[in-house]
Structures are given as structure tokens and as C-alpha cells.
Design an enzyme around this catalytic site. Structure first.
Site, short mmCIF file in Angstrom:
data_model
loop_
_atom_site.label_atom_id
_atom_site.label_comp_id
_atom_site.label_asym_id
_atom_site.label_seq_id
_atom_site.Cartn_x
_atom_site.Cartn_y
_atom_site.Cartn_z
N LYS A 14 0.87 -1.19 0.00
CA LYS A 14 0.00 0.00 0.00
C LYS A 14 0.89 1.23 0.00
O LYS A 14 2.04 1.16 0.45
CB LYS A 14 -0.87 0.01 1.26
CG LYS A 14 -2.09 0.89 1.14
CD LYS A 14 -3.24 0.13 0.50
CE LYS A 14 -4.42 1.00 0.19
NZ LYS A 14 -5.58 0.19 -0.22
N ASP B 96 -6.99 4.35 -4.49
CA ASP B 96 -7.68 4.22 -3.20
C ASP B 96 -8.29 5.61 -2.97
O ASP B 96 -8.52 6.35 -3.94
CB ASP B 96 -6.67 3.82 -2.10
CG ASP B 96 -7.36 3.37 -0.81
OD1 ASP B 96 -7.81 2.21 -0.73
OD2 ASP B 96 -7.47 4.17 0.15
N THR C 255 -15.09 -2.73 -6.96
CA THR C 255 -15.15 -2.83 -5.49
C THR C 255 -16.61 -2.77 -5.03
O THR C 255 -17.05 -3.60 -4.21
CB THR C 255 -14.31 -1.73 -4.82
OG1 THR C 255 -13.03 -1.69 -5.44
CG2 THR C 255 -14.16 -1.99 -3.34
P1 NDP Z 1 -12.93 7.99 -2.86
O1 NDP Z 1 -11.83 8.96 -2.69
O2 NDP Z 1 -13.50 7.75 -4.20
O3 NDP Z 1 -14.14 8.35 -1.89
C1 NDP Z 1 -13.96 8.43 -0.50
C2 NDP Z 1 -15.28 8.78 0.14
O4 NDP Z 1 -15.17 8.60 1.54
C3 NDP Z 1 -15.66 10.22 -0.08
O5 NDP Z 1 -17.06 10.33 -0.06
C4 NDP Z 1 -15.03 10.91 1.12
O6 NDP Z 1 -15.62 12.13 1.48
C5 NDP Z 1 -15.27 9.87 2.21
N1 NDP Z 1 -14.21 10.02 3.21
C6 NDP Z 1 -12.87 9.90 3.03
N2 NDP Z 1 -12.21 10.14 4.16
C7 NDP Z 1 -13.14 10.45 5.07
C8 NDP Z 1 -13.08 10.80 6.43
N3 NDP Z 1 -11.89 10.91 7.08
N4 NDP Z 1 -14.26 11.01 7.08
C9 NDP Z 1 -15.43 10.87 6.41
N5 NDP Z 1 -15.56 10.55 5.11
C10 NDP Z 1 -14.43 10.34 4.46
O7 NDP Z 1 -12.37 6.63 -2.22
P2 NDP Z 1 -12.89 5.14 -2.45
O8 NDP Z 1 -14.36 5.10 -2.65
O9 NDP Z 1 -12.00 4.51 -3.44
O10 NDP Z 1 -12.50 4.48 -1.05
C11 NDP Z 1 -13.43 4.38 0.04
C12 NDP Z 1 -12.99 3.29 0.99
O11 NDP Z 1 -12.96 2.04 0.29
C13 NDP Z 1 -11.58 3.45 1.58
O12 NDP Z 1 -11.57 2.91 2.88
C14 NDP Z 1 -10.71 2.58 0.68
O13 NDP Z 1 -9.54 2.15 1.32
C15 NDP Z 1 -11.67 1.43 0.41
N6 NDP Z 1 -11.40 0.60 -0.76
C16 NDP Z 1 -11.29 1.16 -2.00
C17 NDP Z 1 -11.07 0.35 -3.10
C18 NDP Z 1 -11.02 0.88 -4.49
O14 NDP Z 1 -10.90 0.08 -5.41
N7 NDP Z 1 -11.11 2.17 -4.72
C19 NDP Z 1 -10.91 -1.11 -2.95
C20 NDP Z 1 -11.14 -1.59 -1.61
C21 NDP Z 1 -11.36 -0.74 -0.57
P3 NDP Z 1 -14.83 13.51 1.24
O15 NDP Z 1 -14.99 13.80 -0.23
O16 NDP Z 1 -15.50 14.49 2.11
O17 NDP Z 1 -13.41 13.27 1.63
O1 2IT Z 2 -7.98 -1.46 -0.68
C1 2IT Z 2 -7.92 -1.96 -1.82
O2 2IT Z 2 -8.05 -3.17 -2.00
C2 2IT Z 2 -7.69 -1.07 -2.96
N1 2IT Z 2 -7.61 0.14 -2.77
C3 2IT Z 2 -7.54 -1.63 -4.34
C4 2IT Z 2 -6.12 -2.06 -4.59
C5 2IT Z 2 -5.80 -2.48 -6.00
O3 2IT Z 2 -4.63 -2.82 -6.21
O4 2IT Z 2 -6.66 -2.49 -6.88
#
Ligand code: NDP
Ligand code: 2IT
Length: 448
Positions: free
Chosen positions: A129, A169, A212
Site C-alpha cells: 500500500k 484508493d 469494489t
Molecule cells: P474515494 O476517494 O472515491 O471516496 C472516498 C469517500 O469517503 C468520499 O465520499 C469521502 O468524502 C469519504 N471520506 C474519506 N475520508 C473520510 C473521512 N476521514 N471522514 C469521512 N468521510 C471520508 O475513495 P474510495 O471510494 O476509493 O475508497 C473508500 C474506501 O474504500 C476506503 O476505505 C478505501 O480504502 C476502500 N477501498 C477502495 C477500493 C477501491 O478500489 N477504490 C478497494 C477496496 C477498498 P470527502 O470527499 O468528504 O473526503
Molecule cells: O484497498 C484496496 O483493496 C484497494 N484500494 C484496491 C487495490 C488495487 O490494487 O486495486
């Protein structure tokens, strides 16, 4: 105290002593160790190999300076990280997070979780990561580009399509991956497989954007089905409004559920008619705006400041898709009072230690992050396969494989839980299935 619990406590105290100021990392380790006693009772050979101390220390940690020029011509400096945690079963694989909160503790907790998640996918990927404390909010495209170019100038020295393959992420989506890949190509040549989440015109996989969120819905459906339930007619609360939340809302709705919320770090929307996803996509994906704007455009949508997990609402299923520790023990109690029967995690470690205890006390169906959100990295690994073969599969082909992978992850978790005497505990099941695969592989490869 048994030899197993003694060993777990010993290793935890070693880690706590080494990294006392890494709370998120310690939390991830603590919650993982909580589920490991049956494994060490059944397999004392893991203790003889001191496998946990080996597994909890990253193979390599890289930290670097990221200097960049803002639009006013001022020099700015951020901190970049890549934690190459474990390569037993394949190249390091895992996302990059750009968010002001990013520090070594957060990158290490994410990297640790990623090892087992990636093992559960059944695909040949190790765990890693990275990220930066850079805040993309309010930055121009040019600032984002200059930051990404500087970040990759350093990161490019450590990654490669057979060694370490980053992706997105929080704060890193298609735009950022494009700039990162462009800079990598300038420096090292066009190894498309060095990043995943790429655009479709330069080696990206269909369905990676959706993976995801779709995967979370497929996993949750499996968990519900195994307990004689499904999404039909269920009210669902989703947090976040980013990549994971958006495509979770889409698939849950297609599967018959009604999603009544989404949120960002300022507040949340409640729409009892069901969230209008086209509006959310327009606000978040096109305009990069705030979720409060939904209420200005949809008359049934109400905006409230604060956390959706403090809202008194009636619903059946909770899908946290924002960030770590978004649900505390108190909030988990409210969730139970609100009538929730199932929680599945789209975000990484969204439930803190106390929240998990509340789910267990209330006997909720609980799908932990490393199983429930593995669809993203699984399709990243499929993107790597397609890049190696120099061809592209159809959306349906990737989506079908994703469905099979999510079903298989659920099945592995059920089987491991049964085998280790904790039937129905999908958290323990996922941890045990992921752990035994990685641990056995490390032992086969010797003390390296
Ligand atoms: P994005 O940046 O697309 O979206 C993040 C969302 O979460 C936004 O709505 C953001 O709001 C909110 N957010 C972020 N930080 C905070 C905080 N500290 N408090 C409250 N809200 C918050 O990210 P993703 O959708 O990609 O990721 C979301 C989660 O999913 C994370 O935990 C990530 O690790 C996990 N994840 C992502 C994957 C992927 O493929 N993208 C795969 C597996 C897991 P704001 O705009 O206000 O910051
Ligand atoms: O938390 C996760 O699994 C991710 N942000 C996706 C990682 C990836 O390599 O696609």
C-alpha cells in the site's frame, strides 16, 4: 494461558513496543490476532516458525519527499510512502491513497490487511500500500498533474510489473492514475502492467471502476443467501460517495435493495425514495462537488451535517464505504437499535474494535473488509492478466469472474470458520483462510 494465546500476546507486545505511535496499525493487528487463537492451537508449528512476528514486519518501507509547484508558483512539499508488506504469493499489490491524514501507521494498517485480502482472491498477488498526505481537494488539474509527476518520479524506482503494482484508493481515481502512468512511461517505458485502474484506451480493464462496489454487493448477497435472506425490499444505508459507494449503490439497487443514504466527510443525504445515482455521479464524478448539493437537486433528499452513523433511521443493511474507524462502539449500538441485521464493509477497517464487539453481541451478519471489498483488487489482478496477454476481456467476462471470486471468498470464509470451530463467524473465517495460505507459502519458501 495456552501456548497459542501466550504467543499471540507476546508478539503483540513486541509490535506495540516497536511502533507505539502507530494506532491504526496496532488496531488492525489487534483485531486480527483476536481471531487467531484457534489457528495457533491447531498448528503449533506456526509458533515454532515465529510466523506472526515475520508477517507483521513489512519486507520494505519506502518514504520520500514529494516537491511540487502550486498554481501560484510556490513550492510545496508532501510526504510519499510505499509499504511493500509481503511478496510470498506474488508481487506487492495495493492502492495509493492521497488524503491529508495519510501517515505511516495508516499505510501499514492498509498494507497489512491487503496481504490477506489479496490471498483470498485466489490470484497471485502479494500485499502492499502507499500514498501521500497530499490533499487533492480544491486543487486544479494542473496541480494534481504536477504532484502526480513528482510522486511517480521517486516511486518509479521501486515498482515494476513483476515486483510492485500500485492502483487507486481514497483520492486516487482515473485522473490520478493517468498522470502517474504518463510519468512512469516517460521515465521507464510503457510497461502497462505497472499500474492498475488505468483508462480503457491504454490498458485498463472494463469493470475495474465498478469492481469494489459491485463485488461488495455480490459478497453481501452471498452472505444474505446463506442466511435465507436477500436484498429484495431491504433498506440499505451506504456511507461515502466515492468510487466504492457509488458502485455499491448501483448494484444493490439492481439486486432489489433500496439505498436511502450516501455521505461525505461533511454530512449525509437521506432520500427515502432511494438515492438517485445519476445525480450523485454527476455531482461526484463530473463536477467533483460536495454531497450537500444533492438536496438542492432532488426534492425528496434531505442533507444533514455530521455522520450518517449517528442518524436514527430504520434500515436492514449497513454498508460503510468511506474510511477507517467511521463506526464506533456507540454508533454500532445505534445501528443495532435502528434494526440492522447485516453489515458488510466496503471501506477498509471502517468498524473500530468496539463496533465489532457490538456486532458480535447482537449476532449480526458481519462481512469484514478484507473479504467484502476484495473485488477491486481482484479485478486489478485481472487487469494485470489482460495486460500480460495484450488483450481485453468484455465487461460481462470480467463481471462474471468477479462474481465467481466473491462467491469463492465467501465460501472459503465459511469453510475456514467451520474447520476451526467458529461457524458463522465470517470475520474469523476470512482471517484464517487468508492467513493460512500466506503462512504456509512463507514456510515453504524458508526464512527470507
Ligand atoms: P474515494 O476517494 O472515491 O471516496 C472516498 C469517500 O469517503 C468520499 O465520499 C469521502 O468524502 C469519504 N471520506 C474519506 N475520508 C473520510 C473521512 N476521514 N471522514 C469521512 N468521510 C471520508 O475513495 P474510495 O471510494 O476509493 O475508497 C473508500 C474506501 O474504500 C476506503 O476505505 C478505501 O480504502 C476502500 N477501498 C477502495 C477500493 C477501491 O478500489 N477504490 C478497494 C477496496 C477498498 P470527502 O470527499 O468528504 O473526503
Ligand atoms: O484497498 C484496496 O483493496 C484497494 N484500494 C484496491 C487495490 C488495487 O490494487 O486495486
Amino acid at each position: 494461558m495456552s501456548k497459542a494465546t501466550d504467543y499471540l500476546q507476546h508478539v503483540y507486545s513486541v509490535i506495540e513496543k516497536r511502533d507505539p505511535n502507530q494506532p491504526e496499525f496496532l488496531e488492525a493487528i489487534h483485531d486480527f490476532f483476536q481471531t487467531m487463537t484457534p489457528v495457533f492451537e491447531k498448528h503449533p508449528e506456526y509458533i515454532d516458525e515465529n510466523i506472526l512476528e515475520r508477517l507483521t514486519e513489512p519486507e520494505r518501507v519506502i518514504q520520500f519527499r514529494v516537491p511540487w509547484l502550486d498554481d501560484l508558483g510556490n513550492s510545496q512539499v508532501n510526504r510519499g510512502f510505499r509499504v511493500q508488506f509481503n511478496s510470498a504469493i506474488g508481487p506487492y499489490k495495493g492502492g495509493l491513497r492521497f488524503h491529508p491524514s495519510v501517515n505511516l501507521s495508516i499505510v501499514k494498517f492498509l498494507g497489512f490487511e491487503q496481504i490477506f485480502k489479496n490471498a483470498l482472491t485466489g490470484l497471485p498477488i502479494g500485499g502492499g500500500k502507499g500514498g501521500s498526505d497530499f490533499d487533492p481537494k480544491g486543487k486544479s488539474d494542473n496541480e494534481i498533474m504536477r504532484f502526480c509527476q513528482s510522486f511517480m518520479t521517486e516511486l518509479s524506482k521501486y515498482i515494476g510489473l513483476d515486483t510492485d503494482v500500485p492502483a487507486g484508493d481514497i483520492g486516487v481515481g482515473g485522473r490520478e492514475i493517468g498522470y502517474l502512468y504518463g510519468q512512469y512511461k516517460r521515465l521507464r517505458g510503457s510497461d502497462r502492467g505497472v499500474l492498475t485502474g488505468k483508462g480503457l484506451t491504454y490498458g485498463g480493464s472494463l469493470a475495474r471502476t465498478e469492481a469494489t462496489g459491485f463485488g461488495l454487493a455480490y459478497y453481501t448477497e452471498e452472505m444474505l443467501k446463506a442466511n435465507n435472506s436477500d436484498f429484495a425490499g431491504k433498506k440499505v444505508v451506504v456511507s461515502g460517495a466515492g468510487n466504492v459507494a457509488i458502485y455499491a449503490i448501483q448494484k444493490v439497487t439492481e439486486l432489489g435493495g433500496k439505498v436511502i443514504t450516501c455521505s461525505d466527510s461533511n454530512g449525509y443525504i437521506v432520500d427515502e425514495n432511494g438515492i438517485d445515482l445519476d445525480i450523485v455521479k454527476q455531482i461526484k464524478e463530473v463536477e467533483r462537488g460536495r454531497i450537500s448539493e444533492y438536496a438542492d437537486r432532488v426534492s425528496s433528499g434531505e442533507y444533514h451535517e455530521g455522520s450518517v452513523w449517528d442518524a436514527k433511521l430504520s434500515y436492514d443493511i449497513a454498508l460503510p464505504c468511506a474510511t477507517q474507524n467511521e463506526i464506533s462502539g456507540e454508533q454500532a449500538k445505534l445501528l443495532v437499535e435502528n434494526g440492522v441485521k447485516a453489515v458488510a464493509e466496503g471501506a477498509n477497517m471502517p468498524s473500530d474494535t468496539e463496533a465489532i464487539k457490538e456486532y458480535q453481541n447482537a449476532e449480526l451478519l458481519y462481512g469484514p473488509a478484507k473479504a467484502a471489498n476484495a473485488g477491486g483488487v481482484a479485478v486489478s489482478a485481472l487487469e494485470m492478466s489482460q495486460n500480460s496477454m495484450r488483450l481485453s476481456w468484455s465487461f460481462e467476462e470480467v463481471d462474471d469472474r468477479l462474481k465467481d471470486i466473491m462467491k469463492d471468498i465467501f465460501a472459503q470464509s465459511v469453510k475456514a470458520a467451520d474447520e476451526y470451530g467458529v461457524s458463522g463467524d465470517y470475520l474469523s473465517g476470512a482471517n484464517i483462510a487468508g492467513f493460512t495460505k500466506v503462512a504456509d507459502t512463507m514456510i515453504i519458501q524458508g526464512l527470507v
